[in-house]
Design an enzyme around this catalytic site. Structure first.
Site, PDB file in Angstrom:
ATOM      1  N   HIS A 325       0.830  -1.202   0.000  1.00  0.00           N
ATOM      2  CA  HIS A 325       0.000   0.000   0.000  1.00  0.00           C
ATOM      3  C   HIS A 325       0.868   1.256   0.000  1.00  0.00           C
ATOM      4  O   HIS A 325       0.658   2.180  -0.800  1.00  0.00           O
ATOM      5  CB  HIS A 325      -0.913  -0.017   1.235  1.00  0.00           C
ATOM      6  CG  HIS A 325      -1.591   1.285   1.500  1.00  0.00           C
ATOM      7  ND1 HIS A 325      -2.851   1.582   1.034  1.00  0.00           N
ATOM      8  CD2 HIS A 325      -1.174   2.384   2.187  1.00  0.00           C
ATOM      9  CE1 HIS A 325      -3.180   2.798   1.429  1.00  0.00           C
ATOM     10  NE2 HIS A 325      -2.177   3.309   2.119  1.00  0.00           N
ATOM     11  N   GLU A 326       1.877   1.292   0.872  1.00  0.00           N
ATOM     12  CA  GLU A 326       2.753   2.463   0.959  1.00  0.00           C
ATOM     13  C   GLU A 326       3.531   2.683  -0.333  1.00  0.00           C
ATOM     14  O   GLU A 326       3.683   3.815  -0.796  1.00  0.00           O
ATOM     15  CB  GLU A 326       3.720   2.310   2.135  1.00  0.00           C
ATOM     16  CG  GLU A 326       3.042   2.287   3.504  1.00  0.00           C
ATOM     17  CD  GLU A 326       2.273   3.560   3.802  1.00  0.00           C
ATOM     18  OE1 GLU A 326       2.694   4.632   3.325  1.00  0.00           O
ATOM     19  OE2 GLU A 326       1.249   3.483   4.508  1.00  0.00           O
ATOM     20  N   HIS A 329       1.664   4.425  -3.075  1.00  0.00           N
ATOM     21  CA  HIS A 329       1.689   5.894  -3.073  1.00  0.00           C
ATOM     22  C   HIS A 329       2.846   6.404  -3.933  1.00  0.00           C
ATOM     23  O   HIS A 329       2.704   7.401  -4.652  1.00  0.00           O
ATOM     24  CB  HIS A 329       1.843   6.414  -1.643  1.00  0.00           C
ATOM     25  CG  HIS A 329       0.592   6.298  -0.815  1.00  0.00           C
ATOM     26  ND1 HIS A 329      -0.614   6.835  -1.208  1.00  0.00           N
ATOM     27  CD2 HIS A 329       0.372   5.717   0.400  1.00  0.00           C
ATOM     28  CE1 HIS A 329      -1.527   6.592  -0.277  1.00  0.00           C
ATOM     29  NE2 HIS A 329      -0.956   5.906   0.698  1.00  0.00           N
ATOM     30  N   GLU A 405      -5.677   7.095  -0.882  1.00  0.00           N
ATOM     31  CA  GLU A 405      -5.652   5.879  -0.061  1.00  0.00           C
ATOM     32  C   GLU A 405      -6.371   4.727  -0.761  1.00  0.00           C
ATOM     33  O   GLU A 405      -5.891   3.588  -0.754  1.00  0.00           O
ATOM     34  CB  GLU A 405      -6.297   6.150   1.305  1.00  0.00           C
ATOM     35  CG  GLU A 405      -5.512   7.090   2.195  1.00  0.00           C
ATOM     36  CD  GLU A 405      -4.116   6.589   2.487  1.00  0.00           C
ATOM     37  OE1 GLU A 405      -3.955   5.365   2.721  1.00  0.00           O
ATOM     38  OE2 GLU A 405      -3.185   7.402   2.461  1.00  0.00           O
TER      39      GLU A 405
END
Length: 465
Positions: A325-326, A329, A405
């Protein structure tokens, strides 16, 4: 109504500016208080696990999170009210010009007369930040040693807390004072286009701070150790390589000596990226999961290891999903987009500052009739005059953050991490006692991350495939 309008029009411009600033400040506070009241009502009335949460949250954890968030909300109400009253009294009683005059007296005794405006500005800044630190100390103590302690998150002793606070204050001054002095100097010598030079200076400073923070500043407060060789490190490196993330190092930071909340982030520019994992995120590294060695009482002079806490952290597969997920970004350009938005906003603010700085009424509105110090102008314009703009911008960035997100979650899904991210989000919500039910207006205005249920629903289809 017409009479009140006439009276308002008859007021001097500086009085209208001052009253407008106060009225808007209280309007924002009352709006925030209204939203917080709606959310507290949710905490008070939602006493049983909703049906849609039955499969992901047990009643014990639900009740703990409800009580924790209720305590936090009540504390936020009183601390917010105090802050608003304090700010209002400072303005009404002429606290800003008083502190400026006091700064001039102190710098004068040191041999720096009125012509040394930058020196006086630095004394003013030091006194203002010291005042803020002292008045905020009781609230910080209560939050740490009453609320966080009560709900099992605080890991600090009183001695560690004060040591940490003093260290933070000193480090902040070591950065703030030199940067401010250079900024004021640039504004003074920059001529008609000083706003361009000031913006470029703040851009360079922000990039430098981001670059050096984790290597030189953060280690002053927390211990960073390289993630040991093993399966997790190999998997992280493999995943980073699969998406061309230029990973150079992976660190574990001892966040558990301060709090049992968990986190992860990456930093660095160009081909020098590092990943930082809090030990509280890692099930096998968290100090809270370890029993004290024989003969130890689990406490030293700086930290208190609360082994009574339940098992926390994520398994390796779930950690990888969180990192997926990070890294999403980064891959999707969210970090670059946020930097661009921030710098566009910074340039606009400096440009408008250049337009407004010559307006003597702005200074007179806050008690500066005979002098227009640059630092005071920055404070008045950026903090007070731009308040309506800042509120709108903050809301827009919150909406954008939620969109980012969801996109980062979708990226983790594409990496095949949907199932593990699903379980990781549940664990992290449980470990941090996040309350999964929220008032829709409060959520819309405040949540930079989507509510848990919305994120899980977005992941659910891929999880079941």
């Amino acid at each position: 109504m017409a009479l009140s309008g006439d009276l308002w029009a008859e007021l001097p411009a500086e009085r209208r500016i001052f009253c407008s600033v106060l009225l808007f400040s209280w309007a924002v506070y009352l709006w925030e208080a209204f939203l917080a009241h709606r959310q507290r009502r949710v905490y008070r009335t939602t006493t049983h696990v909703p049906q849609e949460l039955g499969q992901i949250m047990d009643s014990e954890t639900f009740e703990k999170s409800r009580l924790y968030q209720l305590d936090k909300s009540t504390f936020s109400f009183w601390s917010g009210l105090y802050s608003e009253v304090e700010g209002t009294m400072i303005l009404l009683c002429g606290g800003i010009p008083f502190l400026w005059k006091l700064s001039g007296q102190i710098s004068g005794r040191a041999g720096f007369g009125p012509e040394y405006e930058i020196v006086q500005s630095l004394v003013f800044l030091l006194l203002a930040t010291l005042f803020s630190a002292v008045t905020g100390l009781p609230w910080s103590l209560y939050n740490t040693f009453v609320i966080e302690e009560k709900h099992g998150f605080n890991q600090q002793t009183l001695g560690f807390f004060f040591k940490d606070a003093i260290k933070k204050f000193v480090v902040t001054q070591c950065i703030l004072l030199p940067v401010t002095s250079l900024l004021l100097y640039i504004i003074k010598i920059g001529g008609d286009y000083f706003f361009i030079y000031a913006w470029l200076f703040t851009l360079v400073v922000s990039l430098v701070l981001v670059t050096i923070y984790a290597d030189y500043i953060a280690p002053l407060f927390d211990k960073f150790i390289p993630l040991p060789e093993g399966e997790l490190k190999q998997q992280i490196e493999t995943m980073a390589k699969s998406i061309d993330f230029p990973l150079t190092k992976v660190y574990v930071v001892e966040g558990s000596k301060r709090s049992s909340h968990s986190n992860a982030y990456f930093y660095g520019f160009f081909k020098n990226k590092r990943i930082v994992l809090f030990d509280t995120l890692l099930e096998e590294y968290s100090a809270l999961n370890k029993e004290p060695a024989e003969g130890e009482d689990g406490e030293n002079e700086e930290t208190k290891s609360k082994t009574k806490n339940k098992k926390q952290g994520c398994k390796n597969e779930e950690v990888l999903a969180v990192l997926g997920h990070e890294l999403g970004h980064w891959k999707l350009g969210h970090t670059v987009k946020n930097i661009i938005i921030s710098q566009m906003n910074s340039f606009l603010c400096f440009f408008l500052f250049a337009v407004l700085i010559g307006q003597k009424e702005l200074f007179a509105a806050f008690g500066f009739y005979d002098t227009q110090p640059t630092l005071i102008g920055l404070m008045i314009i950026f903090q007070f005059i731009f308040s309506p703009y800042n509120e709108v911008l903050s809301f827009c960035l919150t909406v954008l953050s939620r969109r980012f997100e969801f996109q980062a979650d979708a990226f983790a899904k594409e990496l095949g991490k949907a199932k593990d991210l699903y379980s990781a989000l549940i664990k992290l919500n449980k470990d941090n006692l996040g309350f999964p039910v929220s008032d829709w207006i409060f959520s819309m205005w405040h949540y930079s991350h989507p509510p848990l249920l919305e994120r899980l629903q977005a992941l659910k289809d891929a999880k079941q495939e």
